[in-house]
Write a protein that holds these residues in place. Structure first.
Motif, PDB file in Angstrom:
ATOM      1  N   ARG A   1      11.666  -3.543  -4.274  1.00 37.25           N
ATOM      2  CA  ARG A   1      12.359  -3.333  -3.531  1.00 37.25           C
ATOM      3  C   ARG A   1      12.184  -1.734  -2.929  1.00 37.25           C
ATOM      4  O   ARG A   1      12.822  -0.999  -2.534  1.00 37.25           O
ATOM      5  N   GLU A   2      11.331  -1.350  -3.399  1.00 39.36           N
ATOM      6  CA  GLU A   2      10.052  -0.226  -3.495  1.00 39.36           C
ATOM      7  C   GLU A   2       9.838   0.481  -2.302  1.00 39.36           C
ATOM      8  O   GLU A   2       8.592  -0.197  -2.149  1.00 39.36           O
ATOM      9  N   PRO A   3      10.004   0.752  -1.227  1.00 36.87           N
ATOM     10  CA  PRO A   3       9.086   1.471  -0.090  1.00 36.87           C
ATOM     11  C   PRO A   3       7.698   1.124  -0.228  1.00 36.87           C
ATOM     12  O   PRO A   3       7.121   1.058   0.716  1.00 36.87           O
ATOM     13  N   TYR A   4       7.463   2.423  -1.007  1.00 38.76           N
ATOM     14  CA  TYR A   4       6.471   1.995  -1.284  1.00 38.76           C
ATOM     15  C   TYR A   4       5.164   1.200  -2.178  1.00 38.76           C
ATOM     16  O   TYR A   4       3.587   1.240  -1.567  1.00 38.76           O
ATOM     17  N   PHE A   5       6.016   0.841  -3.081  1.00 40.74           N
ATOM     18  CA  PHE A   5       5.255  -0.128  -3.186  1.00 40.74           C
ATOM     19  C   PHE A   5       4.800  -1.870  -2.255  1.00 40.74           C
ATOM     20  O   PHE A   5       3.635  -1.559  -2.123  1.00 40.74           O
ATOM     21  N   CYS A   6       5.775  -1.596  -1.351  1.00 41.71           N
ATOM     22  CA  CYS A   6       5.744  -2.854  -0.059  1.00 41.71           C
ATOM     23  C   CYS A   6       4.491  -2.053   0.299  1.00 41.71           C
ATOM     24  O   CYS A   6       3.675  -2.809   1.561  1.00 41.71           O
ATOM     25  N   ALA A   7       4.910  -0.690   0.973  1.00 38.30           N
ATOM     26  CA  ALA A   7       3.886  -0.551   2.095  1.00 38.30           C
ATOM     27  C   ALA A   7       2.541  -0.520   1.068  1.00 38.30           C
ATOM     28  O   ALA A   7       0.710  -0.778   1.854  1.00 38.30           O
ATOM     29  N   LEU A   8       1.686  -0.089  -0.065  1.00 40.04           N
ATOM     30  CA  LEU A   8       0.618  -0.446  -0.423  1.00 40.04           C
ATOM     31  C   LEU A   8       0.184  -1.929  -0.615  1.00 40.04           C
ATOM     32  O   LEU A   8      -0.732  -1.832   0.197  1.00 40.04           O
ATOM     33  N   PHE A   9       1.214  -2.815  -0.950  1.00 39.42           N
ATOM     34  CA  PHE A   9       1.032  -4.070  -1.407  1.00 39.42           C
ATOM     35  C   PHE A   9       0.339  -4.783   0.210  1.00 39.42           C
ATOM     36  O   PHE A   9      -0.295  -5.125   0.270  1.00 39.42           O
ATOM     37  N   THR A  10       1.068  -4.459   1.582  1.00 40.51           N
ATOM     38  CA  THR A  10       0.904  -4.775   2.634  1.00 40.51           C
ATOM     39  C   THR A  10      -0.352  -4.641   3.269  1.00 40.51           C
ATOM     40  O   THR A  10      -0.993  -4.981   3.655  1.00 40.51           O
ATOM     41  N   LEU A  11      -0.982  -2.614   2.834  1.00 36.68           N
ATOM     42  CA  LEU A  11      -2.593  -2.343   3.214  1.00 36.68           C
ATOM     43  C   LEU A  11      -3.325  -3.018   2.776  1.00 36.68           C
ATOM     44  O   LEU A  11      -4.439  -3.763   3.162  1.00 36.68           O
ATOM     45  N   VAL A  12      -3.440  -3.290   1.332  1.00 33.99           N
ATOM     46  CA  VAL A  12      -3.714  -4.913   0.193  1.00 33.99           C
ATOM     47  C   VAL A  12      -4.656  -5.620   1.105  1.00 33.99           C
ATOM     48  O   VAL A  12      -5.362  -6.023   0.897  1.00 33.99           O
TER      49      VAL A  12
END
Length: 229
Positions: free
Chosen positions: A92-103
């Motif tokens: 639900r956190e944008p930062y985690f979603c961004a990091l997850f996708t970049l990884v």
């Protein structure tokens, strides 16, 4: 061009710079671990592991990063099982979603880089390792991986720079990175030239610093080859 807009909003760029650097180096660092695992799975004798790794690389490299980002951030939230699971605390956190996708993205590209470097390792070096009674793991650790580091370094450094630039897409999911800060300034002052020129200059400076650092690292790692020559 109104320079006062830039100077009055330096704190926004400073905050965005920190977020951009965080996402870049965290994604590349975590992604490298997964890239090595996926590269080894890709060449594994087990057909299931090999097929999974091949499919993973194909899907990641065959779809745009922005689409991947939207699928993770907007797509997963539509499923009730996701919203009701413990994973929702993170997704639900944008930062985690961004990091997850970049990884995910960098691990797919990185796996292919590492796999190519493994393939370029001289078969004679590997046979020499086995001739010295090395086990498979010892051969990987002492022969293959050092060779992979030298072979993959230029391409992987380029991947880091590409990932730095790719982080600009996270501004589309409300994250205030460098591009997000520029968007905010533009929406407030209606000064796209000042806002995005400043953002572009920041990306350019970071890229120049990274390229200089990578050049020094390459020289350090390959210093024995220069000395031999």
């Amino acid at each position: 061009m109104d320079l006062s807009i830039i100077f009055e909003n330096l704190y926004r760029y400073e905050s965005g710079l920190w977020v951009t650097l965080q996402l870049t180096f965290l994604s590349v660092g975590i992604g490298l671990v997964f890239a090595v695992l996926i590269a080894l799975m890709r060449d594994a004798s087990n057909k299931i592991l090999s097929s999974f790794a091949k499919s993973y690389i194909y899907v990641v490299r065959g779809t745009p990063l922005l689409v991947q980002l939207y699928l993770v951030y907007y797509g997963l939230s539509q499923f009730a099982w996701m919203r009701e699971s413990w994973l929702w605390v993170f997704f639900r956190e944008p930062y985690f979603c961004a990091l997850f996708t970049l990884v995910i993205n960098t691990s797919g590209y990185g796996a292919e880089i590492i796999r190519g470097a493994i393939k370029q390792t001289s078969v004679y070096e590997i046979e020499a390792g086995y001739a010295f009674a090395m086990s498979k793991m010892q051969c990987y650790r002492r022969v293959i991986f050092p060779s992979v580091v030298r072979q993959a370094m230029p391409a992987y450094f380029n991947e880091i720079i590409l990932m730095l630039h790719a982080t600009s897409l996270v501004s589309t999911i409300t994250i205030m990175d460098i591009t997000g800060a520029a968007n905010q300034i533009n929406s407030r002052y209606y000064a796209p030239f000042e806002a995005y020129l400043s953002a572009g200059a920041l990306y350019l400076i970071i890229t120049m610093l990274l390229v200089g650092s990578f050049t020094l690292i390459e020289k350090h790692v390959n210093r024995h080859m220069v000395a031999t020559a």
